[in-house]
Design a protein around this motif. Sequence first.
Motif, PDB file in Angstrom:
ATOM      1  N   GLN A   1       0.784  -1.180   0.042  1.00 50.40           N
ATOM      2  CA  GLN A   1      -0.042   0.088   0.166  1.00 50.40           C
ATOM      3  C   GLN A   1       0.910   1.207  -0.178  1.00 50.40           C
ATOM      4  O   GLN A   1       1.771   1.561   0.961  1.00 50.40           O
ATOM      5  CB  GLN A   1      -0.839   0.062   1.245  1.00 50.40           C
ATOM      6  CG  GLN A   1      -1.795  -1.313   1.392  1.00 50.40           C
ATOM      7  CD  GLN A   1      -2.682  -1.391   0.110  1.00 50.40           C
ATOM      8  OE1 GLN A   1      -3.477  -0.412  -0.137  1.00 50.40           O
ATOM      9  NE2 GLN A   1      -2.708  -2.496  -0.872  1.00 50.40           N
TER      10      GLN A   1
ATOM     11  N   THR B   1      -1.649  11.006   8.005  1.00 53.47           N
ATOM     12  CA  THR B   1      -2.900  10.805   7.448  1.00 53.47           C
ATOM     13  C   THR B   1      -2.682   9.509   6.673  1.00 53.47           C
ATOM     14  O   THR B   1      -3.373   8.431   6.461  1.00 53.47           O
ATOM     15  CB  THR B   1      -3.304  11.784   6.705  1.00 53.47           C
ATOM     16  OG1 THR B   1      -3.621  12.903   7.673  1.00 53.47           O
ATOM     17  CG2 THR B   1      -4.582  11.559   6.051  1.00 53.47           C
TER      18      THR B   1
ATOM     19  N   ASP C   1      -2.287   6.263   9.088  1.00 52.68           N
ATOM     20  CA  ASP C   1      -3.336   6.148   9.611  1.00 52.68           C
ATOM     21  C   ASP C   1      -4.582   5.256   8.576  1.00 52.68           C
ATOM     22  O   ASP C   1      -5.175   4.474   8.982  1.00 52.68           O
ATOM     23  CB  ASP C   1      -4.211   7.455   9.917  1.00 52.68           C
ATOM     24  CG  ASP C   1      -3.769   8.179  11.130  1.00 52.68           C
ATOM     25  OD1 ASP C   1      -2.856   7.545  11.749  1.00 52.68           O
ATOM     26  OD2 ASP C   1      -4.012   9.273  11.270  1.00 52.68           O
ATOM     27  N   ARG C   2      -4.083   5.678   7.417  1.00 51.76           N
ATOM     28  CA  ARG C   2      -4.942   4.653   6.315  1.00 51.76           C
ATOM     29  C   ARG C   2      -4.270   3.560   5.888  1.00 51.76           C
ATOM     30  O   ARG C   2      -4.913   2.831   5.075  1.00 51.76           O
ATOM     31  CB  ARG C   2      -5.089   5.769   4.977  1.00 51.76           C
ATOM     32  CG  ARG C   2      -6.088   6.984   5.111  1.00 51.76           C
ATOM     33  CD  ARG C   2      -7.534   6.549   5.249  1.00 51.76           C
ATOM     34  NE  ARG C   2      -8.308   7.728   5.208  1.00 51.76           N
ATOM     35  CZ  ARG C   2      -8.663   8.349   4.001  1.00 51.76           C
ATOM     36  NH1 ARG C   2      -8.709   7.642   2.926  1.00 51.76           N
ATOM     37  NH2 ARG C   2      -9.504   9.498   4.122  1.00 51.76           N
TER      38      ARG C   2
ATOM     39  N   GLN D   1      -4.160   8.593  -0.888  1.00 50.22           N
ATOM     40  CA  GLN D   1      -3.906   7.361  -0.262  1.00 50.22           C
ATOM     41  C   GLN D   1      -3.733   6.396  -1.091  1.00 50.22           C
ATOM     42  O   GLN D   1      -3.893   6.273  -2.381  1.00 50.22           O
ATOM     43  CB  GLN D   1      -5.146   7.243   0.401  1.00 50.22           C
ATOM     44  CG  GLN D   1      -5.450   8.724   1.393  1.00 50.22           C
ATOM     45  CD  GLN D   1      -4.562   8.586   2.613  1.00 50.22           C
ATOM     46  OE1 GLN D   1      -3.948   7.507   2.892  1.00 50.22           O
ATOM     47  NE2 GLN D   1      -4.943   9.553   3.152  1.00 50.22           N
TER      48      GLN D   1
ATOM     49  N   ASP E   1      -5.684   3.896  -1.944  1.00 49.08           N
ATOM     50  CA  ASP E   1      -6.854   3.767  -2.745  1.00 49.08           C
ATOM     51  C   ASP E   1      -7.009   5.019  -3.845  1.00 49.08           C
ATOM     52  O   ASP E   1      -8.042   5.079  -4.593  1.00 49.08           O
ATOM     53  CB  ASP E   1      -8.016   3.771  -1.934  1.00 49.08           C
ATOM     54  CG  ASP E   1      -8.401   4.942  -0.992  1.00 49.08           C
ATOM     55  OD1 ASP E   1      -7.840   6.023  -1.221  1.00 49.08           O
ATOM     56  OD2 ASP E   1      -9.232   4.898  -0.261  1.00 49.08           O
TER      57      ASP E   1
END
Length: 569
Positions: free
Chosen positions: A108, A143, A146-147, A421, A423
Amino acid sequence: MTDAVRIGNMSGFYGDRVSAMREMLEGGELDYLTGDYLAELTMLILGRDRLKDPSLGYAKTFLRQLEENLGLALDKGVQIVTNAGGLNPHGLAVAIRELAGRLGLDAQVAFVSGDDLMKDATKLGLGNPLTANAYLGAFGIKTALDRGADVVVTGRVTDASLTVGSAAAAFDWGHEDLDALAGAVVAGHIIECGAQATGGNYSFFTEIPMGHLGFPIAEVGRDGSSVITKHDGTGGAVTVGTVTAQLLYEVGGPRYLNPDVIARLDSIELEQLSPDRVAVRGVQGENPPRDLKVSLNFLAGTRNELDVVLTGLDIEAKAKLFEEQFRAVLPAEPAELTFELARTDARDAVTEEQASALLRVVARDPDPAKVGRPFSAAAVELALASYPGFTMTAPPGSGAPYGVFEPGYVDAALVPHRVTQPDGVTVSIEPSPLRAAAAVDGDSPPPVRRDFGPTSVAPLGTIAGARSGDKGGSANIGVWVRSDDEFAWLNQTLTSELLGELLPEVAELTIRRYALPNLRAVNFVIEGVLGRGVADNVRFDPQAKGMGEWLRSRPVPIPVGFLSSGSES
C-alpha cells in the motif's frame, strides 16, 4: 497502543550507504523506518534531472533499495516513510507500485504532495526559480499511515517531519500536543542524518569504536520523550556527546522552527541511561510559525575552474604573476573571477607535493561562452610562458551550469498540502490552527564572569567538541564541552569577537551567538559566509563541514584545571 515506538533511520542524504535499509530491517525490531534524501543542493540536482526527463526528479537510489527490501519490510510489518520523492513524489509512488507488481507484493503506497510551488511561484512573489518547494509538516504523513500505507513517499517536508509523522500516527497526536510534537521534532533531528548520531563526524572520534557505523533509532514515547539508540552489535556508539553534536548540526537559535511546532532546544535534557542509550526529555513546544520556508533554486549561469600548482620558492610572487598574465590574455573577463591561494606547501619539504601550493581560479558568468573555451585556452596558452614549474592538477574543462539557493517564505494557508492514499483518494491537510508569529531569538547576553585560575595555551578542541554545517548562504558552528564548569568558562570566553579572531575569514561578517546551557553548548550562526548557497560559493569548504574542526584547532588560554583533570564523555 504501545508506550513507545521504534523509529529507525536508513539515509541521511542522497548517496548515503545503500545497504543501510537491509541492515536496519534485519538488525532488530522496528516499527517505522525513515529515510532522508534531500538537501538544498539535492533539490538543484533533481531539478536538473527533471529538466532532462520530466518523469524523473526523485531519488533513484531509494527505488533500487526498495527492490531488494520491500518484501522484507512487509514481512516484518515495518512502515517506510521517506522524502525520496523529491520533486516528483507522484512519479516515485507510481514506480513503487509498478515495482511491487513485478515482485508480486501487495504494498500500500501513499504520497504527500503540494510542496512544489513552481506553477504559482511568480504569483507568490518567489520569482522565476528552477525549483520552489515549501517545507511541509508531518500531518500528511500521519494521515497516510493512519490509512494503512506501507510506504509513504513525500516531496519536500522538513527532515524531522518523517519522524514526527510516524510518532503522531502511532499515538494519534493532534496539533494541540505541542510538547509531544516538539519532542518528536528533536528526536527526528537527532536521527535524520544517519550515522552522525552514532559517531560519524564526531570530534572525539578516537573515543568511539569506529568502522561500519550503525544507523540510529529513536524510541519515541507517548509524551514525545525518546531514547536514542542503535541495533545491538553495530559499530559506533550513542552517547550524550554524539547526540549533542547532532543536536547542534545546522541549527540557529534556541527556537527550532518546524511547520507543526517550534521546539525549544534550550529545554532539552539528555541522560546516558546505559551503553548506546541516551534519554531525551523535557522538550517544550511553542505554537508553530504562520509561514512555511520555501527552498528556491535558480540557475545562475556557467562556472569553470582550474587548479594551478605552484612549487618551491616565491609562491606568492608566482601566484601574482599568473593572475596578472591570465587576466591579460582573457578575451573578456567573466562577471566573477576569483583567485584563491591555498598555502599547502611546507618549508624544506621532502616530497614535491609537500613543497607545492594550489592557486584555485574560478570563473562565473551568465554567458557560457565567457567561461568555456576562452577560459580554458587562456590557461593552456600560458603553460610555457609563465612562472617556473607551471603545471595544473588537470586540464581545464568547458564549464558547467551552476545554481544559487535562496530561502523564501509563504503563508502556510496558501500551500496545498495533500496526501494521496493507496486507494487513490486525495485528502487536503489543513495547516495548524495554532500558527502564530514566531518570536525572534536575540543573541544570548554575556554571563557573569568567573575566575577559573591559571591558564595554559592549547587548542580549543583539547576540551571542546564542535559540529558545523551550511544553512543556505550562512553556516553554523555548535561548540560544546562536557562539564558544567567547562561550560561556564566556554560561555564567558568564546564570544562572537573571539570567534572572529580565531577564524579571520569570518571576522567581518555578522555573527549571531546563542547559549544552550542544557547542552553545555554555544552555537554561532555566521551570516553570508557561504554566499548564495553550496552550489554557488567557491570557498574551500563550500558546506562549512570542517569549519568547526578548524575552530577546535586554534589555540586559546584554557584553565589548567580542565587540561589536567579530563572530562567524562
